[in-house]
Design an enzyme around this catalytic site. Structure first.
Site, PDB file in Angstrom:
ATOM      1  N   SER A  96      -9.811   1.950   2.744  1.00 16.14           N
ATOM      2  CA  SER A  96      -8.565   2.664   2.044  1.00 16.14           C
ATOM      3  C   SER A  96      -7.637   1.923   1.327  1.00 16.14           C
ATOM      4  O   SER A  96      -6.826   2.315   0.351  1.00 16.14           O
ATOM      5  CB  SER A  96      -7.906   3.685   3.150  1.00 16.14           C
ATOM      6  OG  SER A  96      -7.191   3.004   3.885  1.00 16.14           O
ATOM      7  N   SER A 149     -10.512  -0.470   6.702  1.00 15.98           N
ATOM      8  CA  SER A 149      -9.566  -0.291   5.405  1.00 15.98           C
ATOM      9  C   SER A 149      -9.015  -1.465   4.819  1.00 15.98           C
ATOM     10  O   SER A 149      -8.537  -1.406   3.724  1.00 15.98           O
ATOM     11  CB  SER A 149      -8.602   0.916   5.485  1.00 15.98           C
ATOM     12  OG  SER A 149      -9.404   1.971   5.755  1.00 15.98           O
ATOM     13  N   LYS A 186       0.993  -1.260  -0.028  1.00 14.38           N
ATOM     14  CA  LYS A 186       0.064  -0.185   0.073  1.00 14.38           C
ATOM     15  C   LYS A 186       0.869   1.122   0.055  1.00 14.38           C
ATOM     16  O   LYS A 186       2.049   1.190   0.539  1.00 14.38           O
ATOM     17  CB  LYS A 186      -0.973   0.107   1.263  1.00 14.38           C
ATOM     18  CG  LYS A 186      -1.925   1.100   1.316  1.00 14.38           C
ATOM     19  CD  LYS A 186      -2.987   0.959   2.575  1.00 14.38           C
ATOM     20  CE  LYS A 186      -3.933   2.117   2.735  1.00 14.38           C
ATOM     21  NZ  LYS A 186      -4.949   1.614   3.663  1.00 14.38           N
TER      22      LYS A 186
END
EC number: 3.5.1.4
Length: 544
Positions: free
Chosen positions: A214, A238, A141
């Site tokens: 996210s 997330s 990420k």
């Protein structure tokens, strides 16, 4: 369907910098892997089949990218696969996926291949692997730093070329992992959506829908089989939201058990809600592979904030596992596909006789959600607005929503202490309630429906409630998908809340067709090993 770009507003300097970032990312796509424009422009809503039909991957590469992480590690360790051919396969498929769903922020496949060559040479020379993850391609990420690669904390003002690895990426590399891409996240890293300066990420199963956030870039990439395992983070859903929307596996461990030292952030010292980091992957067994090996590296000796969690997955239970089924949280009724899947699961679990099934009634979830919403931005969102101003960056709708009153307030020390007292009282009361229920785990929705249309994820409580409690959770696919002819919305005249009305009016069976339906399983804090074992048993029953 063409990727929807982020709004081209903001200051001229912002527009110029974002254009340069996108040009840099586009330049990382080799001409040999570019999809013809007509394929992108005329793609169906479900783009998951395009990599296989593109002609850009060999049969062996397609076979490699269908493997889960555990199988990849086994085949490399046995000499059946090399690290080079493995990262090449996943890297090529990731680049194809990105052109369809806009899931990446940095592509460095050649760097990954160079590392894989070193690992293959070591294997040839020593006759063994460097570690249990030898040659495993791992996607990362955006706000998780990798030395020499681009990263950000969700704003243009925080973009950096990372000078070093964080603790997590250092550990994974020492275990043998190979890095090749980084994945998209939303502005502020606080949306259950993924829309950033790099543009909007789309759901591979239906590009009209969001992959969640996210960690939405991770979810979309893994669903496209451009990665078999990646690193996500979770402070309100997330990891679990994107895993659910994309039909993959993801675990939010109890906080302060997995290393986050060195991750990029922007609310320094704000610990009203603790974030967690964990795996997003293509099988349940990959969760154990990831966490067991990271914890075996003893990250708590380096990150002093960590609790040393013993990782011993039970192979049996001292008594029949007690599974609570929570169909809804008393605030928002989930959409028909989710309710259908839960009812099927309840019937199968009950009929199996292998677990004890009870109806779990939610305890003050509306209150818990109100508290955590207020805890997210204790300064009233000032730091967010300051960072946007610093970068000349336009505020996106969901960023505006998440930092807006009445939930977000600029607290002074006195009101902040009162809020944290309210949080702690809620956690105590909930613990007492859970204990009285007798549940070992609770099976529930991960969201009040399947993947939703873009910019509409405004109810997080199905995941965020477990964040305020710090209860670990695993999301896993039901194996079912939404079907317009079956998942018909019944007329209702009474509603549980205003959020319930919003969610009811949001449902469109045709628009949401084909979206994966997922489950969330939760356990008490630090019962992570019990949770992993329970998920394995429950999924085996549901698949039987």
């Amino acid at each position: 369907m063409a990727v929807q770009p982020v709004e081209a507003s903001g200051t001229p300097a912002y527009v110029e910098k974002v254009a340069a970032m996108k040009k840099r990312l586009d330049s990382q796509i080799p001409d040999s892997l570019r999809l013809p424009p007509h394929i992108i422009d005329t793609a169906p809503l479900d783009v998951t089949g395009i990599p296989a039909s593109s002609g850009l991957l060999t049969e062996k590469e397609l076979a490699i990218t269908e493997l889960d992480a555990t199988a990849v590690c086994e085949k490399i360790a046995s000499g059946e696969l090399t690290a080079v051919e493995t990262v090449t396969a996943f890297g090529k498929r990731a680049i194809i996926a990105h052109q369809l769903v806009n899931c990446l922020t940095d592509i460095f496949l050649e760097e990954g291949i160079t590392r894989a060559e070193e690992l293959d040479e070591y294997y040839k020379r020593e006759g063994k692997v460097v570690g249990p993850l030898h040659g495993l391609p791992v996607s990362i990420k955006d706000h998780v730093p990798l030395k020499g690669r681009w990263a950000s904390a969700g704003f243009l003002a925080t973009v950096e070329l990372s000078k070093d690895n964080c603790l997590m990426t250092s550990i994974l590399r020492d275990l043998g992992a190979v890095y090749y891409v980084k994945t998209n996240q939303p502005q502020s890293i606080m949306h259950l959506e993924t829309n950033s300066m790099y543009g909007r990420t789309l759901n591979p199963w239906n590009t009209l829908l969001t992959p969640g956030g996210s960690s939405g870039g991770e979810g979309a990439l893994i669903a496209m089989r451009g990665s078999c395992i990646g690193v996500g983070t979770d402070i309100g859903g997330s990891i679990r939201g994107p895993a659910a929307n994309s039909g993959i596996y993801g675990m939010r461990p109890s906080s302060k058990t997995m290393p986050m030292k060195g991750y990029l952030e922007y609310q320094f010292g704000a610990d009203g809600v603790m974030a967690s980091t964990g795996p997003m992957c293509s099988s349940a067994r990959d969760i154990d592979l990831f966490i067991s090996n990271v914890l075996a590296a003893k990250p708590d000796l380096i990150d002093v904030s960590l609790v040393p969690l013993a990782w011993n997955i039970p192979t049996s239970f001292p008594k029949k596992l007690r599974v609570g089924i929570m169909e809804h949280d008393g605030v928002v009724l989930p959409h028909p596909p989710t309710l259908r899947a839960l009812r099927v699961a309840k019937a199968k679990l009950t009929a199996s006789g292998l677990v004890e099934v009870i109806d779990y009634k939610p305890f003050k979830h509306e209150l818990g959600y109100d508290i955590i919403r207020e805890l997210y931005f204790e300064d009233g969102g000032k730091v967010v607005r300051d960072l946007l101003k610093e970068g000349g960056e336009p505020i996106l709708p969901l960023t505006e929503w998440v930092i807006s009153p009445p939930y977000t307030k600029d607290h002074d020390a006195t009101s902040l202490r009162a809020l944290r007292k309210q949080r702690d009282d809620f956690k105590d009361d909930y613990s007492d309630y859970w204990n009285k229920s007798g549940c070992d785990v609770v099976l529930c929705p991960p969201f009040p429906g399947t993947a939703n249309p873009h910019d509409t994820a405004k109810y997080w409580a199905y995941t965020a409630i477990w964040n305020i409690l710090d209860y670990p959770g695993i999301v896993f696919p039901s194996g079912l998908k939404s079907k317009p002819l079956i998942d018909v919305l019944e007329a209702r005249t009474s509603f549980l809340s205003q959020a319930d009305i919003f969610n009811y009016e949001l449902y469109n069976a045709e628009t949401m067709a084909g979206a994966p339906i997922s489950f969330q399983l939760v356990a008490r804090r630090f019962n992570d090993c019990l949770l992993v074992a329970a998920q394995k048993l429950i999924e085996s029953i549901l698949k039987a």
